[in-house]
Design an enzyme around this catalytic site. Sequence first.
Site, PDB file in Angstrom:
ATOM      1  NE  ARG A  93     -45.024  -7.054  49.118  1.00  0.00           N
ATOM      2  CZ  ARG A  93     -45.565  -6.848  50.327  1.00  0.00           C
ATOM      3  NH1 ARG A  93     -44.923  -6.110  51.213  1.00  0.00           N
ATOM      4  NH2 ARG A  93     -46.720  -7.373  50.631  1.00  0.00           N
ATOM      5  CB  THR A 128     -37.603  -6.444  52.125  1.00  0.00           C
ATOM      6  OG1 THR A 128     -37.763  -6.915  53.474  1.00  0.00           O
ATOM      7  CG2 THR A 128     -38.491  -5.239  51.891  1.00  0.00           C
ATOM      8  N   GLY A 129     -37.312  -9.717  52.175  1.00  0.00           N
ATOM      9  CA  GLY A 129     -36.369 -10.739  52.645  1.00  0.00           C
ATOM     10  C   GLY A 129     -35.699 -10.339  53.948  1.00  0.00           C
ATOM     11  NE  ARG A 176     -11.936 -15.666  58.252  1.00  0.00           N
ATOM     12  CZ  ARG A 176     -11.306 -15.461  57.110  1.00  0.00           C
ATOM     13  NH1 ARG A 176     -11.927 -15.665  55.955  1.00  0.00           N
ATOM     14  NH2 ARG A 176     -10.050 -15.071  57.105  1.00  0.00           N
ATOM     15  CG  ASP A 219     -44.393 -12.282  54.412  1.00  0.00           C
ATOM     16  OD1 ASP A 219     -44.062 -12.406  53.209  1.00  0.00           O
ATOM     17  OD2 ASP A 219     -44.232 -11.215  55.046  1.00  0.00           O
ATOM     18  CG  HIS A 220     -48.726 -10.990  53.306  1.00  0.00           C
ATOM     19  ND1 HIS A 220     -48.248 -11.165  54.598  1.00  0.00           N
ATOM     20  CD2 HIS A 220     -48.699  -9.647  53.078  1.00  0.00           C
ATOM     21  CE1 HIS A 220     -47.956  -9.987  55.112  1.00  0.00           C
ATOM     22  NE2 HIS A 220     -48.221  -9.049  54.217  1.00  0.00           N
ATOM     23  N   GLY A 239     -37.082  -8.988  57.040  1.00  0.00           N
ATOM     24  CA  GLY A 239     -37.698  -9.435  58.298  1.00  0.00           C
ATOM     25  C   GLY A 239     -37.546 -10.929  58.507  1.00  0.00           C
ATOM     26  CG  HIS A 244     -16.405 -17.004  51.585  1.00  0.00           C
ATOM     27  ND1 HIS A 244     -15.818 -15.774  51.391  1.00  0.00           N
ATOM     28  CD2 HIS A 244     -15.815 -17.843  50.697  1.00  0.00           C
ATOM     29  CE1 HIS A 244     -14.900 -15.870  50.424  1.00  0.00           C
ATOM     30  NE2 HIS A 244     -14.895 -17.120  49.988  1.00  0.00           N
ATOM     31  CG  ASN A 245     -21.081 -16.227  54.711  1.00  0.00           C
ATOM     32  OD1 ASN A 245     -21.462 -15.716  53.659  1.00  0.00           O
ATOM     33  ND2 ASN A 245     -20.098 -15.704  55.430  1.00  0.00           N
ATOM     34  CB  CYS A 283     -40.820 -11.702  53.931  1.00  0.00           C
ATOM     35  SG  CYS A 283     -39.353 -10.733  54.298  1.00  0.00           S
ATOM     36  NE  ARG A 338      -9.646 -17.265  53.563  1.00  0.00           N
ATOM     37  CZ  ARG A 338      -9.662 -17.797  52.339  1.00  0.00           C
ATOM     38  NH1 ARG A 338      -9.173 -19.007  52.138  1.00  0.00           N
ATOM     39  NH2 ARG A 338     -10.174 -17.128  51.309  1.00  0.00           N
ATOM     40  CG  HIS A 339     -14.151 -19.589  54.230  1.00  0.00           C
ATOM     41  ND1 HIS A 339     -14.086 -18.215  54.197  1.00  0.00           N
ATOM     42  CD2 HIS A 339     -13.487 -20.027  53.134  1.00  0.00           C
ATOM     43  CE1 HIS A 339     -13.430 -17.832  53.115  1.00  0.00           C
ATOM     44  NE2 HIS A 339     -13.049 -18.908  52.455  1.00  0.00           N
TER      45      HIS A 339
HETATM   46  C1  RB5 Z   1     -45.150  -7.411  54.859  1.00  0.00           C
HETATM   47  O1  RB5 Z   1     -45.899  -6.323  54.446  1.00  0.00           O
HETATM   48  C2  RB5 Z   1     -43.669  -7.057  54.852  1.00  0.00           C
HETATM   49  O2  RB5 Z   1     -43.388  -6.222  55.917  1.00  0.00           O
HETATM   50  C3  RB5 Z   1     -42.837  -8.326  54.931  1.00  0.00           C
HETATM   51  O3  RB5 Z   1     -43.139  -9.149  53.861  1.00  0.00           O
HETATM   52  C4  RB5 Z   1     -41.331  -8.135  54.882  1.00  0.00           C
HETATM   53  O4  RB5 Z   1     -40.951  -7.348  53.798  1.00  0.00           O
HETATM   54  C5  RB5 Z   1     -40.692  -7.727  56.144  1.00  0.00           C
HETATM   55  O5  RB5 Z   1     -39.457  -7.593  56.250  1.00  0.00           O
END
Ligand code: RB5
Length: 145
Positions: free
Chosen positions: A108, A66-67, A135, A7-8, A69, A97-98, A64, A131-132
């Site tokens: 960010r 934070t990664g 799971r 996303d942005h 969402g 493992h996953n 995104c 074993r993985h």
């Molecule tokens: C967008 O502002 C922000 O919410 C998105 O990039 C992300 O961090 C959501 O989890």
Amino acid sequence: MVIIGSDHGGFELKNHVVKYLEEQGVEVKDCGTYTEESCDYPDIAKQVAEEVKTTSNSKGILICGTGIGISIAANKIPSIRAALCGDVYSAKMSREHNNANILCMGGRVIGRELAFMIVDTFLNTEFLGGRHQRRVDKITELESK
Ligand code: RB5
């Protein structure tokens, strides 16, 4: 093939990762976003996750702000195991493992050079099976509940 999207909030880091991979000769499909304009991360997560699901020998990268969402959204798609990683150890384990098939990062949260190391680790580490596998199979079973 690496299928990537953001996303942005992840736009800038995505562009750096695309360039970094292409310079190494990695085939990359960039699913957007293509501008800094605000957009909704679930739309990008859906697109990349569905492409990863239907493209053999592919892995995905989603970014995104934070990664968080974008990883939550991608994990709603059956057969997708999206791992949010902010360090190299987690990236390695997410593969060994996953058997994660999508790497998620926070544009960010982490710097460019760390992101490149995480991407290299994710793309070059194999699933250990054994074993993985049992799971991971149990995770797959949860999809039908
Ligand atoms: C967008 O502002 C922000 O919410 C998105 O990039 C992300 O961090 C959501 O989890």
